[in-house]
Structure formats: C-alpha cells, structure tokens
Design a protein around this motif. Sequence first.
Motif, short mmCIF file in Angstrom:
data_model
loop_
_atom_site.label_atom_id
_atom_site.label_comp_id
_atom_site.label_asym_id
_atom_site.label_seq_id
_atom_site.Cartn_x
_atom_site.Cartn_y
_atom_site.Cartn_z
N VAL A 117 -18.55 57.02 -25.05
CA VAL A 117 -19.35 55.87 -25.48
C VAL A 117 -19.55 55.87 -27.00
CG1 VAL A 117 -21.65 54.83 -25.34
CG2 VAL A 117 -20.52 55.61 -23.27
N ILE A 118 -19.84 57.04 -27.57
CA ILE A 118 -20.02 57.13 -29.02
C ILE A 118 -18.72 56.80 -29.74
CG2 ILE A 118 -20.53 58.72 -30.91
CD1 ILE A 118 -22.46 60.15 -29.05
N ALA A 119 -17.58 57.32 -29.22
CA ALA A 119 -16.29 57.02 -29.85
C ALA A 119 -15.97 55.53 -29.79
CB ALA A 119 -15.19 57.83 -29.17
N CYS A 120 -16.30 54.88 -28.68
CA CYS A 120 -16.06 53.44 -28.56
C CYS A 120 -16.91 52.65 -29.55
CB CYS A 120 -16.35 52.98 -27.13
SG CYS A 120 -15.18 53.58 -25.90
N MET A 121 -18.16 53.05 -29.70
CA MET A 121 -19.04 52.36 -30.64
C MET A 121 -18.56 52.54 -32.08
SD MET A 121 -22.82 53.10 -29.06
CE MET A 121 -23.59 52.17 -30.39
N VAL A 122 -18.15 53.76 -32.41
CA VAL A 122 -17.67 54.01 -33.78
C VAL A 122 -16.38 53.25 -34.04
CG1 VAL A 122 -16.78 55.79 -35.31
CG2 VAL A 122 -18.82 56.24 -33.95
N ASP A 123 -15.48 53.21 -33.05
CA ASP A 123 -14.20 52.53 -33.26
C ASP A 123 -14.35 51.01 -33.27
OD1 ASP A 123 -11.19 52.96 -33.35
OD2 ASP A 123 -11.37 51.54 -31.69
N SER A 124 -15.30 50.47 -32.54
CA SER A 124 -15.43 49.01 -32.46
C SER A 124 -16.27 48.42 -33.60
CB SER A 124 -16.07 48.63 -31.11
OG SER A 124 -17.38 49.16 -31.02
N TYR A 125 -17.16 49.21 -34.16
CA TYR A 125 -18.03 48.70 -35.22
C TYR A 125 -17.25 48.59 -36.53
CZ TYR A 125 -21.62 48.80 -38.86
OH TYR A 125 -22.38 48.53 -39.97
N HIS A 126 -17.39 47.46 -37.23
CA HIS A 126 -16.79 47.29 -38.54
C HIS A 126 -17.57 46.23 -39.32
CE1 HIS A 126 -14.90 44.15 -36.10
NE2 HIS A 126 -14.67 43.48 -37.22
N LYS A 127 -17.38 46.26 -40.62
CA LYS A 127 -18.12 45.36 -41.51
C LYS A 127 -17.14 44.65 -42.43
CE LYS A 127 -20.40 47.17 -44.91
NZ LYS A 127 -21.41 47.91 -45.69
N ILE A 128 -17.32 43.34 -42.55
CA ILE A 128 -16.53 42.52 -43.47
C ILE A 128 -17.39 42.22 -44.69
CG2 ILE A 128 -15.22 40.40 -43.75
CD1 ILE A 128 -14.05 42.31 -41.69
N ASN A 129 -16.89 42.57 -45.86
CA ASN A 129 -17.64 42.38 -47.10
C ASN A 129 -17.59 40.93 -47.55
OD1 ASN A 129 -18.33 45.19 -47.43
ND2 ASN A 129 -16.20 45.54 -48.00
#
Length: 209
Positions: A90-102
């Motif tokens: 679950v933690i790996a999925c959250m880290v891999d799916s989260y991203h930010k567009i500047n």
Amino acid sequence: MTLPASFTSQPAEYSAVAQEDTQQGEHDPPPAYEDPPQVFAQVVEEDSRNRRPDQPSRTMPDLESCLNPTRGNVICKLVSAGIVVGVAIVIACMVDSYHKINEGHVGIYFKHGALRDKVTKPGVHFLMPFFEDYEEVRIRPETFSMDPIVSITKDGIENTFREVTAITTIRVDKLVMMAKKYGMEFKKVLVFDRIKEDLRIFCANHTID
C-alpha cells in the motif's frame, strides 16, 4: 521390734526402682526421626491408577515447549508477515502514484508505454501505480540558444551563424497531438531543426552579396 510406719513404707519416688528408671531415662537416646507420610505420592499414584488410558496427563508446560514452533505460532507468524507485506504494498502504491505538476507545466500520461489523451494542470495528482507513467512538459515561453549553424552560399562561401536564439511556446490543446506525431523531442524537430534547414536553404539560394 517393730519399725515405725514412716520407715517401712517409702514413697515411690524415692524407691530404688524409681531411681533406676529415672537414671535410665536420662541416658536413653532420643527417638529416631521418621519421614512424614507420603500423602502427595499416594495421591499421584491413585490419580494415575484412576486415569483412563485415552485421558492426557496434566503437566505444567515449560519454557521450551512454549517457544517451540507450534501450529498456532506458525499461523500467527504467517498472518503478521502478510499484514507487513500488505502495508508495504500500500505504501509503495501511494508513493508511486503520487506526483506533483509545477506551475507553468502540464502533465501528460503514458499507460504501458502508450501516450494517453489525458493532460493535467499544475497541482497534486495520482495515477495508476505500476501501470502508468507521466511526463512534465513546460508550456511557458522558453528561450534557447542554438549551437553554431554552418551554411554555404550559392557561390561556395561558407558562413557560420553563431548565437542564434529561439523563443518557443506550446499550446496545450496541440500538445498530445505533437507528442504522438513527433515524440517528446518535438521542439527539436519542429523548431531547431527547421531553423537550421531554412538557413541552409536560404544561403544555398543566394550569393554572398
């Protein structure tokens, strides 16, 4: 001659037999120590006689038996390992799916290597973990200093154009189409290579004058 009564009869405590018994009592050894009755052993023996053959014996478990791998301990360990692995996934999925567009950029997305039509604006976004990937593309005006461009005129004179500057901007509604048609390096194909080609064609069709 008759003796007085006081001399004929003596008390028993002063008699010779009484004194002899008293002296023997003083020198007799003490009675020997006898063990207490084995009540517990008799109870255990009776209990073992009365127990049925199929009835298990009641014994207190020791520390080694508690620490030995039993079925309950194995199940508990397997469940704990499964929980740890699940939390890690679950933690790996959250880290891999989260991203930010500047700010000043947009995001385009790839699924199994194929470019999707999805375009996201600046901010925090989530994608499908392990299946999708994203690329951040700048849409603000951007200035590039090109490498020196060598060209030959119609009369065979070589010219070198230095410090050629190009200003580029991207339309968001055309971004996916250009990326699909020309790749992610579409600026190089559509801007820089075209500037070089146009300069060379112009010089080839004109003389130095």
